[in-house]
Design an enzyme around this catalytic site. Structure first.
Site, PDB file in Angstrom:
ATOM      1  N   SER A 101       0.922  -1.181   0.148  1.00 12.54           N
ATOM      2  CA  SER A 101       0.117   0.372   0.278  1.00 12.54           C
ATOM      3  C   SER A 101       0.666   1.481   0.377  1.00 12.54           C
ATOM      4  O   SER A 101       1.931   1.679   0.700  1.00 12.54           O
ATOM      5  CB  SER A 101      -0.810   0.126   1.191  1.00 12.54           C
ATOM      6  OG  SER A 101      -1.465   1.354   1.819  1.00 12.54           O
ATOM      7  N   GLU A 110       0.466   3.882   1.668  1.00 13.08           N
ATOM      8  CA  GLU A 110       0.085   3.991   3.192  1.00 13.08           C
ATOM      9  C   GLU A 110       1.587   3.520   3.706  1.00 13.08           C
ATOM     10  O   GLU A 110       1.976   4.489   4.034  1.00 13.08           O
ATOM     11  CB  GLU A 110      -1.133   3.450   4.290  1.00 13.08           C
ATOM     12  CG  GLU A 110      -2.225   3.669   3.695  1.00 13.08           C
ATOM     13  CD  GLU A 110      -2.398   4.950   5.193  1.00 13.08           C
ATOM     14  OE1 GLU A 110      -1.716   4.915   5.498  1.00 13.08           O
ATOM     15  OE2 GLU A 110      -3.182   6.147   4.232  1.00 13.08           O
ATOM     16  N   TYR A 128      -1.664  -0.260  10.827  1.00 15.49           N
ATOM     17  CA  TYR A 128      -2.033  -0.803   9.441  1.00 15.49           C
ATOM     18  C   TYR A 128      -0.517  -0.611   8.836  1.00 15.49           C
ATOM     19  O   TYR A 128      -0.223  -1.256   7.903  1.00 15.49           O
ATOM     20  CB  TYR A 128      -3.033   0.167   8.358  1.00 15.49           C
ATOM     21  CG  TYR A 128      -3.447   0.323   7.241  1.00 15.49           C
ATOM     22  CD1 TYR A 128      -3.959  -1.583   6.808  1.00 15.49           C
ATOM     23  CD2 TYR A 128      -2.677   0.450   6.183  1.00 15.49           C
ATOM     24  CE1 TYR A 128      -4.238  -1.753   5.471  1.00 15.49           C
ATOM     25  CE2 TYR A 128      -2.753  -0.432   4.937  1.00 15.49           C
ATOM     26  CZ  TYR A 128      -3.511  -1.096   4.964  1.00 15.49           C
ATOM     27  OH  TYR A 128      -3.472  -1.343   3.162  1.00 15.49           O
TER      28      TYR A 128
HETATM   29  P1  NAP Z   1     -11.295  -4.849   1.519  1.00 16.78           P
HETATM   30  O1  NAP Z   1     -12.607  -4.234   0.712  1.00 16.78           O
HETATM   31  O2  NAP Z   1     -10.777  -4.124   2.837  1.00 16.78           O
HETATM   32  O3  NAP Z   1     -11.372  -6.136   1.779  1.00 16.78           O
HETATM   33  C1  NAP Z   1     -10.537  -6.889   2.899  1.00 16.78           C
HETATM   34  C2  NAP Z   1     -10.306  -8.403   2.439  1.00 16.78           C
HETATM   35  O4  NAP Z   1      -9.625  -8.847   3.474  1.00 16.78           O
HETATM   36  C3  NAP Z   1     -12.056  -8.958   2.651  1.00 16.78           C
HETATM   37  O5  NAP Z   1     -12.593  -9.567   2.415  1.00 16.78           O
HETATM   38  C4  NAP Z   1     -12.095  -9.032   4.319  1.00 16.78           C
HETATM   39  O6  NAP Z   1     -12.524 -10.329   4.762  1.00 16.78           O
HETATM   40  C5  NAP Z   1     -10.280 -10.430   4.812  1.00 16.78           C
HETATM   41  N1  NAP Z   1      -9.790  -9.965   5.867  1.00 16.78           N
HETATM   42  C6  NAP Z   1      -9.838  -9.656   7.004  1.00 16.78           C
HETATM   43  N2  NAP Z   1      -8.942  -9.301   8.114  1.00 16.78           N
HETATM   44  C7  NAP Z   1      -8.822 -10.970   7.280  1.00 16.78           C
HETATM   45  C8  NAP Z   1      -8.109 -12.132   7.798  1.00 16.78           C
HETATM   46  N3  NAP Z   1      -7.313 -12.433   9.064  1.00 16.78           N
HETATM   47  N4  NAP Z   1      -8.257 -13.245   7.309  1.00 16.78           N
HETATM   48  C9  NAP Z   1      -8.570 -13.461   6.066  1.00 16.78           C
HETATM   49  N5  NAP Z   1      -8.973 -12.398   5.239  1.00 16.78           N
HETATM   50  C10 NAP Z   1      -9.241 -11.373   6.248  1.00 16.78           C
HETATM   51  O7  NAP Z   1     -10.151  -4.417   1.160  1.00 16.78           O
HETATM   52  P2  NAP Z   1      -9.952  -3.805  -0.632  1.00 16.78           P
HETATM   53  O8  NAP Z   1     -10.092  -2.516  -1.037  1.00 16.78           O
HETATM   54  O9  NAP Z   1     -10.251  -5.210  -1.481  1.00 16.78           O
HETATM   55  O10 NAP Z   1      -7.944  -4.224  -0.648  1.00 16.78           O
HETATM   56  C11 NAP Z   1      -7.929  -5.171  -0.516  1.00 16.78           C
HETATM   57  C12 NAP Z   1      -6.266  -5.436  -0.526  1.00 16.78           C
HETATM   58  O11 NAP Z   1      -5.238  -4.249  -0.983  1.00 16.78           O
HETATM   59  C13 NAP Z   1      -5.758  -5.246   1.185  1.00 16.78           C
HETATM   60  O12 NAP Z   1      -5.307  -5.552   1.755  1.00 16.78           O
HETATM   61  C14 NAP Z   1      -5.812  -3.748   1.351  1.00 16.78           C
HETATM   62  O13 NAP Z   1      -4.553  -2.976   2.726  1.00 16.78           O
HETATM   63  C15 NAP Z   1      -4.637  -3.357   0.170  1.00 16.78           C
HETATM   64  N6  NAP Z   1      -4.524  -2.086  -0.460  1.00 16.78           N
HETATM   65  C16 NAP Z   1      -6.045  -1.261  -0.815  1.00 16.78           C
HETATM   66  C17 NAP Z   1      -6.254  -0.276  -1.388  1.00 16.78           C
HETATM   67  C18 NAP Z   1      -7.572   0.548  -2.281  1.00 16.78           C
HETATM   68  O14 NAP Z   1      -6.711   1.647  -1.823  1.00 16.78           O
HETATM   69  N7  NAP Z   1      -8.337  -0.121  -1.799  1.00 16.78           N
HETATM   70  C19 NAP Z   1      -4.632   0.479  -1.452  1.00 16.78           C
HETATM   71  C20 NAP Z   1      -3.705  -0.224  -0.491  1.00 16.78           C
HETATM   72  C21 NAP Z   1      -3.695  -1.497  -0.804  1.00 16.78           C
HETATM   73  P3  NAP Z   1     -14.403  -9.440   5.369  1.00 16.78           P
HETATM   74  O15 NAP Z   1     -15.197  -9.519   4.443  1.00 16.78           O
HETATM   75  O16 NAP Z   1     -15.050 -11.293   6.128  1.00 16.78           O
HETATM   76  O17 NAP Z   1     -14.168  -8.402   5.495  1.00 16.78           O
HETATM   77  O1  G4F Z   2     -10.916   6.771   2.160  1.00 17.88           O
HETATM   78  P1  G4F Z   2      -9.806   6.741   3.809  1.00 17.88           P
HETATM   79  O2  G4F Z   2     -10.030   6.076   4.617  1.00 17.88           O
HETATM   80  O3  G4F Z   2      -8.530   5.598   3.351  1.00 17.88           O
HETATM   81  P2  G4F Z   2      -6.962   5.670   3.479  1.00 17.88           P
HETATM   82  O4  G4F Z   2      -6.827   6.254   4.903  1.00 17.88           O
HETATM   83  O5  G4F Z   2      -6.347   6.409   2.764  1.00 17.88           O
HETATM   84  O6  G4F Z   2      -6.679   4.024   2.940  1.00 17.88           O
HETATM   85  C1  G4F Z   2      -6.502   3.372   1.902  1.00 17.88           C
HETATM   86  O7  G4F Z   2      -6.275   3.656   1.207  1.00 17.88           O
HETATM   87  C2  G4F Z   2      -4.990   3.366   0.851  1.00 17.88           C
HETATM   88  C3  G4F Z   2      -3.591   3.124   0.689  1.00 17.88           C
HETATM   89  O8  G4F Z   2      -3.283   4.865   0.591  1.00 17.88           O
HETATM   90  C4  G4F Z   2      -5.298   1.495   1.408  1.00 17.88           C
HETATM   91  F1  G4F Z   2      -3.855   1.379   1.864  1.00 17.88           F
HETATM   92  C5  G4F Z   2      -5.718   1.481   2.649  1.00 17.88           C
HETATM   93  O9  G4F Z   2      -6.169  -0.073   2.748  1.00 17.88           O
HETATM   94  C6  G4F Z   2      -7.164   2.172   2.734  1.00 17.88           C
HETATM   95  O10 G4F Z   2      -8.157   1.581   1.270  1.00 17.88           O
HETATM   96  O11 G4F Z   2      -9.339   7.902   3.940  1.00 17.88           O
HETATM   97  C7  G4F Z   2      -8.962   8.718   2.873  1.00 17.88           C
HETATM   98  C8  G4F Z   2      -8.188  10.205   3.098  1.00 17.88           C
HETATM   99  C9  G4F Z   2      -7.666  10.437   4.774  1.00 17.88           C
HETATM  100  O12 G4F Z   2      -6.779  11.859   4.764  1.00 17.88           O
HETATM  101  C10 G4F Z   2      -8.683  10.585   5.789  1.00 17.88           C
HETATM  102  O13 G4F Z   2      -8.826  11.273   7.182  1.00 17.88           O
HETATM  103  O14 G4F Z   2      -9.597  11.493   4.293  1.00 17.88           O
HETATM  104  C11 G4F Z   2      -9.980  11.712   5.393  1.00 17.88           C
HETATM  105  N1  G4F Z   2     -10.761  11.147   5.609  1.00 17.88           N
HETATM  106  C12 G4F Z   2     -11.846  12.059   6.377  1.00 17.88           C
HETATM  107  N2  G4F Z   2     -12.959  12.314   7.033  1.00 17.88           N
HETATM  108  C13 G4F Z   2     -11.619  10.783   6.131  1.00 17.88           C
HETATM  109  C14 G4F Z   2     -12.803  10.509   6.597  1.00 17.88           C
HETATM  110  N3  G4F Z   2     -11.664   9.248   6.143  1.00 17.88           N
HETATM  111  C15 G4F Z   2     -12.260   8.060   6.674  1.00 17.88           C
HETATM  112  N4  G4F Z   2     -12.248   6.643   6.568  1.00 17.88           N
HETATM  113  N5  G4F Z   2     -13.663   9.024   7.163  1.00 17.88           N
HETATM  114  C16 G4F Z   2     -14.306   9.483   7.433  1.00 17.88           C
HETATM  115  O15 G4F Z   2     -15.194  10.044   7.436  1.00 17.88           O
END
Ligand code: NAP
Ligand code: G4F
Length: 343
Positions: free
Chosen positions: A128, A130, A152
């Protein structure tokens, strides 16, 4: 027929990736967690289409249980493993720090299981942006330092490093995809983009009056999840394992997102948005913007969906969803509890 194992298949990326691989003719195995309510909503349409013919198979597992990982590898013998499972919410990781980091540590159990079962299996780790902790100077690229700012992100740095260590030590095809934020209509509802578009749908349909957010100044490099899973697949088809960044190279603030999204329904966001300390994090990643030029050059990957198209796609989807909810609320089949929700 190639076989893929996807951990975290019930999540946003799990949905888009399994859809992509099934279309390509893969036999897909996905791990699901036992929960007290059924958690397969995103992939239900894929289950209906592919489960009967044995193309999509779901297995109970948890990254915290290495025995389940070994058993699954032995029984399914996949060609590719996509490790998407994580407690992926940054703010929640401050509240459940041990669980969030332990889940990322679980990647090591999976790598060990692969090493001991079949080192030819290709492994993708969901790294990520992050991990960088934010922009210090220009765009973030593969030479930028990691400076994790949350439990995280610290867990993700571990999983990233151990993936590279296994690649170098055991000659395994193990890659890290460092993905910047990617969103979609299937994004979890507690991430800021979806929280906003869900609120817009409900506000327009008269079932919510406002939305409460945290820091509106942060900027993110937001792309479309459907484009990013294509990049994951391409990484595992490359001739040698490596690390790549997927990003759009554009960044926007939460305020920009609000202005555009509310603009699509001709509303002024400032009339509907409140802020609360409750949604601030103990430590914030202020700005993220990524350089995906290596993925473009080596994988021929680039994002297709623009920022405006992404926001419009999410708003349209959530307008329709809220319209359906309104009908259910009228018929007393759904409680309009949204404003009290823990988001
Ligand atoms: P998500 O919607 O939160 O999905 C996470 C998945 O992981 C869900 O299927 C969840 O199961 C499963 N999970 C959580 N804890 C687990 C555990 N202990 N053992 C097995 N499964 C578990 O996340 P996503 O947005 O699809 O992201 C996919 C991956 O990419 C994650 O690793 C995330 O950190 C990474 N990532 C995401 C982004 C982004 O912007 N979306 C960016 C960079 C990296 P449940 O449905 O049961 O909760
Ligand atoms: O949507 P967010 O919670 O995503 P964040 O923290 O960027 O993380 C996501 O992207 C990462 C990749 O860069 C992934 F690795 C991670 O798993 C996840 O998918 O927050 C985005 C921004 C933050 O700065 C937060 O402080 O939005 C700001 N924010 C403002 N109000 C909020 C809110 N975030 C959330 N979730 N909820 C709010 O009400």
């Amino acid at each position: 027929m190639p076989k893929a194992l996807i951990t975290g298949i019930t999540g946003q990326d799990g949905y888009y990736l399994s859809k992509l691989l099934l279309k390509k003719g893969y036999e897909v195995y996905g791990t699901i967690r036992r929960s007290s309510t059924i958690n397969t909503a995103r992939i239900d349409p894929l289950i209906s289409e592919y489960e009967k013919e044995g193309k999509l198979n779901l297995i109970y597992s948890n990254l915290l249980d290495p025995s389940s990982l070994t058993n699954i590898l032995n029984t399914t013998q996949p060609d590719e493993v996509y490790n998407l499972a994580a407690q992926s919410h940054v703010k929640v990781s401050f509240e459940n720090p041990v669980y969030a980091t332990e889940t990322s540590f679980g990647s090591l159990g999976l790598l060990e299981a692969i090493r001991n079962s079949d080192k030819q299996i290709k492994f993708y780790q969901a790294s990520s942006s992050e991990m960088f902790g934010g922009v210090t100077d220009g765009m973030l690229d593969l030479n930028s330092d990691f400076d994790p700012k949350s439990p995280y992100a610290a867990g993700k740095v571990f999983a990233h490093n151990i993936t590279k260590i296994y690649r170098e030590s055991y000659n395994m095809f193990a890659v890290n995809g460092i993905l910047f934020n990617h969103e979609s209509p299937h994004r979890g509802e507690t991430f800021v983009t979806r929280k906003i578009t869900r609120a817009i749908g409900r506000i327009v349909n008269g079932i919510q009056s406002k939305v409460t957010l945290g820091n509106l100044e942060a900027t993110r490099d937001w792309g479309f999840a459907g484009d990013y899973v294509e990049g994951m697949y391409l990484m595992l088809q490359h001739d040698k394992p490596d690390d790549w960044i997927l990003a759009t190279g554009e960044s926007h603030s939460i305020k920009d997102f609000l202005k555009l999204a509310f603009g699509f329904v001709n509303l002024n966001w400032e009339d509907y948005v409140e802020t609360s300390e409750k949604y601030y994090r103990p430590n914030e990643v202020h700005d993220l913007i990524g350089d995906a030029s290596k993925a473009k050059k080596e994988l021929n990957w680039s994002p297709e969906v623009s920022f405006d198209e992404l926001v419009k796609m999410m708003v349209d989807y959530d307008l329709n969803l809220a319209k359906q909810e309104k009908v259910l609320i009228k018929e007393n089949l759904l409680q309009p509890t949204w404003e009290n929700y823990i988001l």
